[in-house]
Write an enzyme that holds these catalytic residues in place. Structure first.
Site, PDB file in Angstrom:
ATOM      1  N   ARG A  92       0.830  -1.606   0.299  1.00  0.00           N
ATOM      2  CA  ARG A  92       0.088  -0.139  -0.228  1.00  0.00           C
ATOM      3  C   ARG A  92       0.829   1.182  -0.001  1.00  0.00           C
ATOM      4  O   ARG A  92       0.823   1.876  -0.607  1.00  0.00           O
ATOM      5  CB  ARG A  92      -0.639  -0.073   1.746  1.00  0.00           C
ATOM      6  CG  ARG A  92      -2.285  -0.774   1.830  1.00  0.00           C
ATOM      7  CD  ARG A  92      -2.577  -1.097   3.006  1.00  0.00           C
ATOM      8  NE  ARG A  92      -3.452   0.822   2.469  1.00  0.00           N
ATOM      9  CZ  ARG A  92      -4.741   0.607   1.655  1.00  0.00           C
ATOM     10  NH1 ARG A  92      -5.350  -0.060   1.574  1.00  0.00           N
ATOM     11  NH2 ARG A  92      -4.713   2.103   2.480  1.00  0.00           N
ATOM     12  N   ARG A 121      -9.348   1.768   5.073  1.00  0.00           N
ATOM     13  CA  ARG A 121      -7.927   2.972   4.990  1.00  0.00           C
ATOM     14  C   ARG A 121      -8.286   3.773   3.844  1.00  0.00           C
ATOM     15  O   ARG A 121      -6.995   2.973   2.039  1.00  0.00           O
ATOM     16  CB  ARG A 121      -6.405   1.445   5.054  1.00  0.00           C
ATOM     17  CG  ARG A 121      -6.644   1.156   5.581  1.00  0.00           C
ATOM     18  CD  ARG A 121      -4.676   0.160   5.811  1.00  0.00           C
ATOM     19  NE  ARG A 121      -4.151   1.250   6.285  1.00  0.00           N
ATOM     20  CZ  ARG A 121      -2.418   0.609   6.627  1.00  0.00           C
ATOM     21  NH1 ARG A 121      -2.190  -0.753   6.286  1.00  0.00           N
ATOM     22  NH2 ARG A 121      -1.324   1.604   6.466  1.00  0.00           N
ATOM     23  N   PRO A 122      -8.754   4.329   3.632  1.00  0.00           N
ATOM     24  CA  PRO A 122      -9.133   5.202   2.311  1.00  0.00           C
ATOM     25  C   PRO A 122      -7.402   6.097   2.390  1.00  0.00           C
ATOM     26  O   PRO A 122      -6.806   6.464   3.180  1.00  0.00           O
ATOM     27  CB  PRO A 122     -10.013   6.102   3.111  1.00  0.00           C
ATOM     28  CG  PRO A 122     -10.223   6.094   4.068  1.00  0.00           C
ATOM     29  CD  PRO A 122      -9.157   5.146   4.548  1.00  0.00           C
ATOM     30  N   ASP A 124      -8.198   9.287   1.316  1.00  0.00           N
ATOM     31  CA  ASP A 124      -8.960  10.532   0.240  1.00  0.00           C
ATOM     32  C   ASP A 124      -8.602  11.582   0.886  1.00  0.00           C
ATOM     33  O   ASP A 124      -8.498  12.719   0.187  1.00  0.00           O
ATOM     34  CB  ASP A 124     -10.774  10.772   0.776  1.00  0.00           C
ATOM     35  CG  ASP A 124     -10.287  10.320   2.547  1.00  0.00           C
ATOM     36  OD1 ASP A 124      -9.578   9.645   2.953  1.00  0.00           O
ATOM     37  OD2 ASP A 124     -10.814  10.887   3.497  1.00  0.00           O
ATOM     38  N   LEU A 125      -8.039  11.402   2.057  1.00  0.00           N
ATOM     39  CA  LEU A 125      -7.086  13.161   2.182  1.00  0.00           C
ATOM     40  C   LEU A 125      -5.369  13.312   1.486  1.00  0.00           C
ATOM     41  O   LEU A 125      -5.353  14.132   1.620  1.00  0.00           O
ATOM     42  CB  LEU A 125      -6.448  13.226   4.238  1.00  0.00           C
ATOM     43  CG  LEU A 125      -7.435  12.234   4.998  1.00  0.00           C
ATOM     44  CD1 LEU A 125      -7.217  12.039   6.550  1.00  0.00           C
ATOM     45  CD2 LEU A 125      -8.070  13.581   4.876  1.00  0.00           C
ATOM     46  N   ASP A 307       1.198   0.334  15.914  1.00  0.00           N
ATOM     47  CA  ASP A 307       1.806  -1.407  15.112  1.00  0.00           C
ATOM     48  C   ASP A 307       2.232  -1.607  16.563  1.00  0.00           C
ATOM     49  O   ASP A 307       3.160  -3.366  16.332  1.00  0.00           O
ATOM     50  CB  ASP A 307       3.089  -0.328  14.489  1.00  0.00           C
ATOM     51  CG  ASP A 307       2.183  -0.106  13.441  1.00  0.00           C
ATOM     52  OD1 ASP A 307       1.325  -0.627  12.800  1.00  0.00           O
ATOM     53  OD2 ASP A 307       3.354   0.528  12.678  1.00  0.00           O
ATOM     54  N   LEU A 329      -7.509   3.487  15.484  1.00  0.00           N
ATOM     55  CA  LEU A 329      -6.359   4.251  14.854  1.00  0.00           C
ATOM     56  C   LEU A 329      -7.273   3.425  13.112  1.00  0.00           C
ATOM     57  O   LEU A 329      -7.541   3.704  12.234  1.00  0.00           O
ATOM     58  CB  LEU A 329      -5.195   3.929  14.618  1.00  0.00           C
ATOM     59  CG  LEU A 329      -4.636   5.374  15.090  1.00  0.00           C
ATOM     60  CD1 LEU A 329      -4.186   6.121  16.472  1.00  0.00           C
ATOM     61  CD2 LEU A 329      -3.142   5.225  14.069  1.00  0.00           C
TER      62      LEU A 329
HETATM   63  C1  UD1 Z   1       1.141   4.506   8.351  1.00  0.00           C
HETATM   64  C2  UD1 Z   1       2.503   3.261   9.122  1.00  0.00           C
HETATM   65  C3  UD1 Z   1       1.480   1.976   9.754  1.00  0.00           C
HETATM   66  C4  UD1 Z   1       0.355   2.077  11.075  1.00  0.00           C
HETATM   67  C5  UD1 Z   1       0.012   3.634  10.893  1.00  0.00           C
HETATM   68  C6  UD1 Z   1      -0.418   4.089  11.301  1.00  0.00           C
HETATM   69  C7  UD1 Z   1       3.924   3.694   6.542  1.00  0.00           C
HETATM   70  C8  UD1 Z   1       4.227   2.864   5.775  1.00  0.00           C
HETATM   71  N1  UD1 Z   1       2.552   2.558   7.389  1.00  0.00           N
HETATM   72  O1  UD1 Z   1       0.502   3.815   7.708  1.00  0.00           O
HETATM   73  O2  UD1 Z   1       2.318   1.232  10.332  1.00  0.00           O
HETATM   74  O3  UD1 Z   1       0.272   1.572  11.463  1.00  0.00           O
HETATM   75  O4  UD1 Z   1       0.664   4.691  10.102  1.00  0.00           O
HETATM   76  O5  UD1 Z   1       0.580   4.673  12.711  1.00  0.00           O
HETATM   77  O6  UD1 Z   1       4.028   3.897   7.642  1.00  0.00           O
HETATM   78  N2  UD1 Z   1      -7.087   7.600   6.495  1.00  0.00           N
HETATM   79  C9  UD1 Z   1      -7.904   8.378   6.865  1.00  0.00           C
HETATM   80  N3  UD1 Z   1      -7.895   8.680   5.064  1.00  0.00           N
HETATM   81  C10 UD1 Z   1      -7.085   9.358   4.565  1.00  0.00           C
HETATM   82  C11 UD1 Z   1      -5.812   8.536   5.230  1.00  0.00           C
HETATM   83  C12 UD1 Z   1      -5.779   7.864   6.156  1.00  0.00           C
HETATM   84  O7  UD1 Z   1      -8.834   8.327   6.742  1.00  0.00           O
HETATM   85  O8  UD1 Z   1      -6.417   9.704   3.495  1.00  0.00           O
HETATM   86  C13 UD1 Z   1      -7.289   7.050   8.126  1.00  0.00           C
HETATM   87  C14 UD1 Z   1      -7.155   5.518   7.936  1.00  0.00           C
HETATM   88  O9  UD1 Z   1      -7.682   5.238   7.697  1.00  0.00           O
HETATM   89  C15 UD1 Z   1      -6.485   5.523   9.320  1.00  0.00           C
HETATM   90  C16 UD1 Z   1      -5.731   6.636   9.882  1.00  0.00           C
HETATM   91  O10 UD1 Z   1      -6.266   7.337   9.180  1.00  0.00           O
HETATM   92  O11 UD1 Z   1      -7.313   5.427  10.907  1.00  0.00           O
HETATM   93  C17 UD1 Z   1      -4.672   7.112  10.064  1.00  0.00           C
HETATM   94  O12 UD1 Z   1      -3.592   6.608   9.068  1.00  0.00           O
HETATM   95  P1  UD1 Z   1      -2.419   7.069   8.514  1.00  0.00           P
HETATM   96  O13 UD1 Z   1      -1.645   7.229   9.492  1.00  0.00           O
HETATM   97  O14 UD1 Z   1      -2.292   7.177   7.383  1.00  0.00           O
HETATM   98  O15 UD1 Z   1      -1.766   5.027   8.454  1.00  0.00           O
HETATM   99  P2  UD1 Z   1      -0.555   4.707   7.101  1.00  0.00           P
HETATM  100  O16 UD1 Z   1      -0.038   5.928   6.902  1.00  0.00           O
HETATM  101  O17 UD1 Z   1      -1.460   4.355   6.499  1.00  0.00           O
END
Ligand code: UD1
Length: 420
Positions: A92, A121-122, A124-125, A307, A329
């Site tokens: 991803r 895990r969208p 969108d942001l 994690d 999360l």
């Molecule tokens: C990163 C880490 C992952 C860790 C996670 C949370 C990497 C490669 N991966 O994942 O190991 O578990 O941070 O610490 O660094 N969200 C939205 N929209 C978005 C983006 C995120 O709704 O566009 C939500 C996600 O679904 C989740 C929250 O925001 O509920 C945090 O996610 P995010 O910090 O983005 O996780 P990753 O960056 O994918």
């Protein structure tokens, strides 16, 4: 397919060294897309996700050479702008190419990551932020097609949620954008901080590093000269080994780590009764007669990392009393619960909260790895269980742990990688 076989009960001793952080390495590799020079990267972990990212850079037209333990990434002649479905479906974090490719080429196509085992895990942001910086985004045939023919512009991005890879994407895009980008509610994880520090060493002015509000003065499209980089130690790997040592009631040292990156984790271990001797780059953990129950709520850094939730659940199963773990999360990050229950843990799930009864006497069993960190929880449970545990589908583990069985075997665990 490989599986891990663990004969539980062996005491651990000595010293286990932590590798470079996977989650720091991936944005660093993405940042090489912004570079006009060949970038030397040391302490790159040898894990599947890093290999996949190196392959992605090669597919985009870059090159990666291994030299004296370092990897030299040359993305100066990059010409491709598509991160294909074949790559994104296995990792991803390929979404991290969106910001840098768009900023450098004014156009890119990145396969839209689907949901995954731990939740929807969208992204969108990420997309909203790129649009606010001037990109036009279209989703077609499963791909994000982003265009900014006149380049990206600095603006103010206010994230609704703290997102790690979302913040990293915007930081990289902003580094090459025209003018200043302000990011409000930016992620503060050490991996985000390292990315910012590398960019400042490349001449990009960034204010507020390590805080939730950054201001980045972009180069206006000019490629950067990235410095030689040494990837920070993996705080989740360090925490995982501390839990493994704790589970086996042993005394051993985790070295080559950054204790200040895992204070939330070490505080919980102390609360559970373990004695921790914290040095500048290592921690020695000693056993406790009685494991105290705990309450954990996962949150963004510097809070307790999602994690590490699964590994603590394995430990809490053996505590002398009931523990509570609330996952804030991800909506479905309890896939390990059913497998831990198969080994004798007593855990009840209600929504995003797990109630762990404690006092469990774990027994070896055949169990299935479901995601990266859930897999390491099963390893920890297997090390503490009576009898033999076989963990199947360990390709999840290989995504993020370097030579796990060798490292644990090196400190006394009875663990082997076998073929199904
Ligand atoms: C990163 C880490 C992952 C860790 C996670 C949370 C990497 C490669 N991966 O994942 O190991 O578990 O941070 O610490 O660094 N969200 C939205 N929209 C978005 C983006 C995120 O709704 O566009 C939500 C996600 O679904 C989740 C929250 O925001 O509920 C945090 O996610 P995010 O910090 O983005 O996780 P990753 O960056 O994918």
């Amino acid at each position: 397919m490989d599986y891990l076989q663990i004969n539980g009960g062996a005491k651990l001793h000595g010293n286990v060294a932590v590798s470079g952080s996977k989650n720091a390495a991936l944005p660093i590799l993405a940042a090489t897309i912004l570079a006009k020079n060949s970038v030397r990267i040391a302490n790159l972990p040898r894990v599947a996700d890093v290999r996949t990212f190196l392959k992605l850079i090669e597919l985009l037209g870059g090159s990666c050479a291994h030299c004296e333990g370092e990897v030299v990434v040359s993305a100066d002649r990059l010409c491709g702008t598509t991160a294909t479905y074949e790559i994104v479906k296995t990792m991803r974090a390929s979404i991290l190419t969106l910001g840098p490719l768009l900023a450098r080429f004014g156009e890119c196509r990145v396969s839209l990551p689907g949901g995954c085992a731990i939740g929807a895990r969208p992204v969108d942001l990420h997309l909203k932020a790129m649009e606010k910086m001037g990109a036009m985004i279209e989703i077609a045939e499963g791909y994000i097609h982003a265009k900014a023919p006149k380049g990206l512009n600095g603006t103010t991005i206010v994230f609704d949620k703290s997102t790690v890879t979302g913040s990293e994407n915007v930081i990289m895009a902003a580094a090459l954008a025209r003018g200043k980008t302000r990011i409000v509610h930016c992620a503060k994880e050490p991996e985000v901080v390292q990315l910012c520090e590398i960019l400042t060493q490349s001449g990009v002015e960034i204010e507020g590093i390590g805080t939730s509000e950054l201001e980045i003065d972009g180069s206006g499209g000019e490629l950067l000269e990235l410095p030689p980089i040494s990837v920070i130690p993996d705080r989740i790997e360090a925490g995982t080994y501390l839990c493994a040592i704790a589970m086996t009631k042993s005394r051993a040292t985790v070295s080559n780590m950054e204790p200040k990156h895992i204070v939330a984790v070490t505080d919980k271990l102390t609360e559970m009764g373990f004695d921790l001797q914290i040095q500048s780059d290592s921690i020695t953990i000693s056993p406790t007669e009685r494991i105290n129950p705990i309450e954990i709520v996962t949150s963004e850094y510097p809070g307790f990392p999602t994690d590490m939730q699964a590994q603590f659940m394995a430990l809490a199963a053996c505590a002398e009393g009931g523990s509570i773990i609330e996952e804030r999360l991800f909506e479905n990050r309890f896939m390990h619960v059913g497998e831990l229950v198969r080994m004798g843990a007593k855990i009840a799930l209600k929504g995003n909260t797990a109630s762990i009864t404690g006092m469990a006497f774990l027994n070896g069993a055949d169990v299935m790895a479901t995601d990266l960190r859930a897999s390491s929880a099963l390893v920890i449970a297997g090390l503490g269980a009576k009898g033999q545990t076989r963990i199947h589908r360990i390709y999840h583990l290989d995504r993020g742990y370097e030579r796990l069985e060798e490292k644990l075997g090196g400190i006394g665990a009875d663990i082997a990688r076998l073929k199904e």
